[in-house]
Design a protein around this motif. Structure first.
Motif, PDB file in Angstrom:
ATOM      1  N   SER A  40      19.310 124.582  18.916  1.00 48.48           N
ATOM      2  CA  SER A  40      20.684 124.998  18.630  1.00 48.48           C
ATOM      3  C   SER A  40      20.726 126.157  17.628  1.00 48.48           C
ATOM      4  O   SER A  40      21.628 126.992  17.680  1.00 48.48           O
ATOM      5  N   THR A  41      19.746 126.219  16.751  1.00 48.33           N
ATOM      6  CA  THR A  41      19.679 127.288  15.750  1.00 48.33           C
ATOM      7  C   THR A  41      19.669 128.670  16.404  1.00 48.33           C
ATOM      8  O   THR A  41      20.176 129.635  15.839  1.00 48.33           O
ATOM      9  N   ASP A  65       7.470 126.765  23.508  1.00 51.14           N
ATOM     10  CA  ASP A  65       7.132 125.440  24.031  1.00 51.14           C
ATOM     11  C   ASP A  65       7.976 125.056  25.243  1.00 51.14           C
ATOM     12  O   ASP A  65       8.953 125.735  25.580  1.00 51.14           O
ATOM     13  N   GLY A 127      12.379 128.177  14.647  1.00 45.00           N
ATOM     14  CA  GLY A 127      13.252 127.217  13.989  1.00 45.00           C
ATOM     15  C   GLY A 127      12.311 126.247  13.300  1.00 45.00           C
ATOM     16  O   GLY A 127      11.106 126.479  13.208  1.00 45.00           O
ATOM     17  N   VAL A 128      12.856 125.158  12.808  1.00 42.93           N
ATOM     18  CA  VAL A 128      11.981 124.144  12.206  1.00 42.93           C
ATOM     19  C   VAL A 128      12.571 122.766  12.494  1.00 42.93           C
ATOM     20  O   VAL A 128      13.793 122.596  12.536  1.00 42.93           O
ATOM     21  N   HIS A 133       8.107 120.327  11.603  1.00 41.93           N
ATOM     22  CA  HIS A 133       7.328 120.832  12.745  1.00 41.93           C
ATOM     23  C   HIS A 133       7.777 122.229  13.140  1.00 41.93           C
ATOM     24  O   HIS A 133       8.944 122.588  12.986  1.00 41.93           O
ATOM     25  N   ALA A 135       7.572 124.807  16.557  1.00 38.05           N
ATOM     26  CA  ALA A 135       7.438 124.584  17.999  1.00 38.05           C
ATOM     27  C   ALA A 135       7.324 123.069  18.160  1.00 38.05           C
ATOM     28  O   ALA A 135       8.167 122.341  17.630  1.00 38.05           O
ATOM     29  N   PHE A 136       6.282 122.545  18.821  1.00 34.55           N
ATOM     30  CA  PHE A 136       6.118 121.085  18.847  1.00 34.55           C
ATOM     31  C   PHE A 136       4.834 120.697  18.124  1.00 34.55           C
ATOM     32  O   PHE A 136       4.193 119.703  18.456  1.00 34.55           O
ATOM     33  N   LYS A 197      17.693 120.358   7.283  1.00 27.17           N
ATOM     34  CA  LYS A 197      16.484 121.176   7.170  1.00 27.17           C
ATOM     35  C   LYS A 197      16.029 121.330   5.717  1.00 27.17           C
ATOM     36  O   LYS A 197      15.054 122.024   5.445  1.00 27.17           O
TER      37      LYS A 197
HETATM   38  C1  GLP Z   1      12.675 121.423  18.803  1.00 26.73           C
HETATM   39  C2  GLP Z   1      11.865 122.676  19.133  1.00 26.73           C
HETATM   40  C3  GLP Z   1      11.610 123.507  17.905  1.00 26.73           C
HETATM   41  C4  GLP Z   1      12.903 123.730  17.138  1.00 26.73           C
HETATM   42  C5  GLP Z   1      13.480 122.398  16.720  1.00 26.73           C
HETATM   43  C6  GLP Z   1      14.774 122.537  15.906  1.00 26.73           C
HETATM   44  O1  GLP Z   1      11.885 120.383  18.343  1.00 26.73           O
HETATM   45  N1  GLP Z   1      10.617 122.367  19.760  1.00 26.73           N
HETATM   46  O2  GLP Z   1      11.043 124.746  18.301  1.00 26.73           O
HETATM   47  O3  GLP Z   1      12.647 124.528  16.023  1.00 26.73           O
HETATM   48  O4  GLP Z   1      13.742 121.649  17.888  1.00 26.73           O
HETATM   49  O5  GLP Z   1      15.887 122.593  16.750  1.00 26.73           O
HETATM   50  P1  GLP Z   1      17.341 122.920  16.282  1.00 26.73           P
HETATM   51  O6  GLP Z   1      17.439 124.394  16.171  1.00 26.73           O
HETATM   52  O7  GLP Z   1      18.217 122.399  17.386  1.00 26.73           O
HETATM   53  O8  GLP Z   1      17.572 122.237  14.982  1.00 26.73           O
END
Ligand code: GLP
Length: 232
Positions: A40-41, A65, A127-128, A133, A135-136, A197
């Motif tokens: 979503s970020t 990923d 993102g994180v 983590h 990516a994964f 976060k």
């Molecule tokens: C997943 C993705 C990550 C991403 C994380 C955060 O786990 N594999 O790459 O950084 O979600 O997602 P969001 O931006 O929705 O908080």
């Protein structure tokens, strides 16, 4: 530490900052290979690109990923996400996402990593996860990891399940670029918004590099920008 910390009001302003950085790299012809992220970020980031006249026709992209067992036809896949938010609306030279439906997943990972080596990333967007983590690459992943099949932690499954549509089961494994594949990029841009976060960003800024918080590996990279709305 080496992190260039950019404090913004929120996701919209963060997207604007990324836009400026990308525009500058494109104009200076320093952006040929771009690493992309989902989540979503990234939605406001891609929205801004789509609404702009940025020209990506010379740019090759690689996504971080993809879930194992689903493909672009599933609204839950990262391939679908990328098509919906960016690729259907902006032209790129080539776009690459690991194929979660590949018969031989090890072979898929090896060939993805080989393509990355042939096309070194100029910029990687990140993102994180709440547990730090990237990516994964979940906590405990070796820093020298390359593209591999990763098991998702319960924490990540819990966070991500909210996005799963139609009763499709959330995959418990994913193909992910490794921490090494990610930090090979010349420039890293990480975005993190909201209280969820805070733990990850605090760990990063604390300055101790530990595999328990994959994000902390960024401390050893020489060109990292972290864009956040958190007061840390
Ligand atoms: C997943 C993705 C990550 C991403 C994380 C955060 O786990 N594999 O790459 O950084 O979600 O997602 P969001 O931006 O929705 O908080």
């Amino acid at each position: 530490n080496n992190v260039n910390l950019v404090k913004v009001e929120g996701p919209e302003q963060g997207a604007e900052h990324v836009f400026g950085m990308i525009k500058e790299e494109l104009e200076n012809k320093r952006l040929n290979v771009l690493g992309l992220a989902t989540g979503s970020t990234m939605i406001p980031v891609y929205k801004k690109w789509v609404e702009s006249d940025l020209d990506f026709k010379g740019v090759i992209t690689f996504n971080l990923d993809e879930y194992v067992g689903i493909g672009a036809a599933s609204p839950n896949s990262y391939a679908y996400f990328m098509n919906e938010h960016l690729f259907d609306k902006k032209k790129f030279k080539e776009t690459h996402i690991a194929n979660g439906l590949a018969d031989d997943l090890d072979e898929e990972c090896a060939s993805y990593e080989a393509m990355l080596n042939e096309n070194p990333l100029d910029i990687q967007l990140l993102g994180v996860g709440e547990n730090g983590h990237i990516a994964f690459n979940e906590p405990g992943t070796p820093f020298d990891s390359v593209t591999h099949v990763a098991e998702l932690t319960d924490s990540t499954l819990g966070v991500n399940s909210q996005y799963f549509e139609n009763d499709e089961a959330i995959p418990e494994t994913a193909i992910t670029m490794g921490i090494q594949s990610i930090t090979n990029a010349k420039k890293l841009i990480l975005l993190a918004f909201g209280e969820k976060k805070r733990a990850a960003i605090s760990k990063l800024l604390e300055g101790t590099v530990t595999t328990e918080w994959p994000i902390t590996k960024l401390l050893e990279h020489k060109d990292v920008t972290v864009i956040t709305d958190l007061d840390v």
